[in-house]
Scaffold this active site. Structure first.
Site, short mmCIF file in Angstrom:
data_model
loop_
_atom_site.label_atom_id
_atom_site.label_comp_id
_atom_site.label_asym_id
_atom_site.label_seq_id
_atom_site.Cartn_x
_atom_site.Cartn_y
_atom_site.Cartn_z
N CYS A 190 -48.49 92.24 67.26
CA CYS A 190 -49.87 91.75 67.36
C CYS A 190 -50.48 91.43 65.99
CB CYS A 190 -50.73 92.77 68.10
SG CYS A 190 -50.28 92.93 69.84
N ASP A 247 -55.38 97.03 67.05
CA ASP A 247 -54.70 97.91 68.02
C ASP A 247 -54.47 99.35 67.58
OD1 ASP A 247 -54.61 95.74 69.69
OD2 ASP A 247 -52.45 95.44 69.58
N LYS A 278 -58.96 91.74 73.03
CA LYS A 278 -57.93 90.70 73.16
C LYS A 278 -57.04 91.00 74.36
CE LYS A 278 -54.52 92.60 69.89
NZ LYS A 278 -53.39 92.80 70.80
#
Length: 253
Positions: free
Chosen positions: A195, A52, A162
């Site tokens: 995450c 991310d 994702k």
């Protein structure tokens, strides 16, 4: 004979014979300073997952910036990653960019997940349009879902989209890793306590070895969230090391 598979994991096939015993890469062992103990890993069976590092989380004008979160801590991994990733690539360690990349219609996103990011229903949540950029929040191929410009993605790197906190749920990540013959995963990126943490947890539950790289990870959450995540990783799920420790081990030969 014909090769079916990839360089790391394959069969040799002919009309009348299948050889399933093709040798994988020669082991490349390095020993790292880590917590709670020093660890020795085989780089030939290791990949790094960078989570991310995207504009919506790490850049001015991105989603976090729009909703008033100080995004600057999420930029802390950029320089450590720029030092580490070329060294790992030179050792043939796969670099996997694991990023939010939602469908434009959000049909794979449940109401419960939408609520996390839009609790009143009238905020700019997943898929919403940011006024400053016109980008749809974390939508695949949008500006907000793109990795920040300061990080270099090489053609040999692997990209996985994702749609949850964990990168293993409803994605091909596990299949990719198994087909590469990977058993040890280095974790980097943001947010450490969200995450990154949940993906590491799922990895360990699936049987992978999990190593969090402290200097290559960050969070915009309060400090106690970071400390709790580091504690739980060391206590329950794996090890905490650093990109700096990897570079030192590589220099030591």
């Amino acid at each position: 004979m014909h090769v079916l598979g990839n360089r790391r994991r394959h069969w040799l096939v002919s009309k009348d014979h299948v050889d399933m015993t093709a040798a994988g890469p020669k082991p490349k062992r390095i020993t790292l300073e880590a917590e709670p103990q020093r660890i020795t890993v085989d780089l030939a069976r290791t990949a790094i997952i960078v989570v991310d590092m995207q504009n919506d989380f790490c850049s001015a004008g991105g989603w976090l910036d729009h909703i008033g979160v100080d995004y600057t801590p999420a930029r802390e991994p950029i320089e450590p990653l720029n030092r580490l990733l070329p060294a790992l690539r030179s050792e043939d360690v796969p670099v996997i960019w694991l990023n939010w990349g939602n469908r434009p219609d959000l049909l794979n996103i449940s109401p419960s997940l939408l609520h996390v990011y839009n609790m009143t229903g009238d905020d700019v949540g997943l898929g919403g349009i940011l006024p400053a950029t016109g980008s749809a929040v974390l939508e695949k191929d949008s500006w907000g879902a793109a990795v920040v410009d300061e990080l270099v993605i090489e053609p040999s790197d692997i990209r996985v989209d994702k749609y949850r906190m964990s990168g293993f749920w409803d994605t091909p990540l596990d299949s990719i890793l198994r087909n590469l013959g990977i058993d040890t995963l280095l974790f980097a990126g943001v947010n450490l306590d969200q995450c990154v943490m949940t993906t590491l947890q799922d990895a360990v539950c699936l049987g992978y070895n999990g190593v969090l790289l402290r200097d290559c990870s960050a969070t915009t959450s309060p400090d106690f969230c970071r400390e709790a995540a580091l504690y739980n990783i060391k206590q329950c799920f794996g090890f905490v090391s650093s990109g700096g420790a990897i570079l030192s081990a590589l220099r030591a030969g």
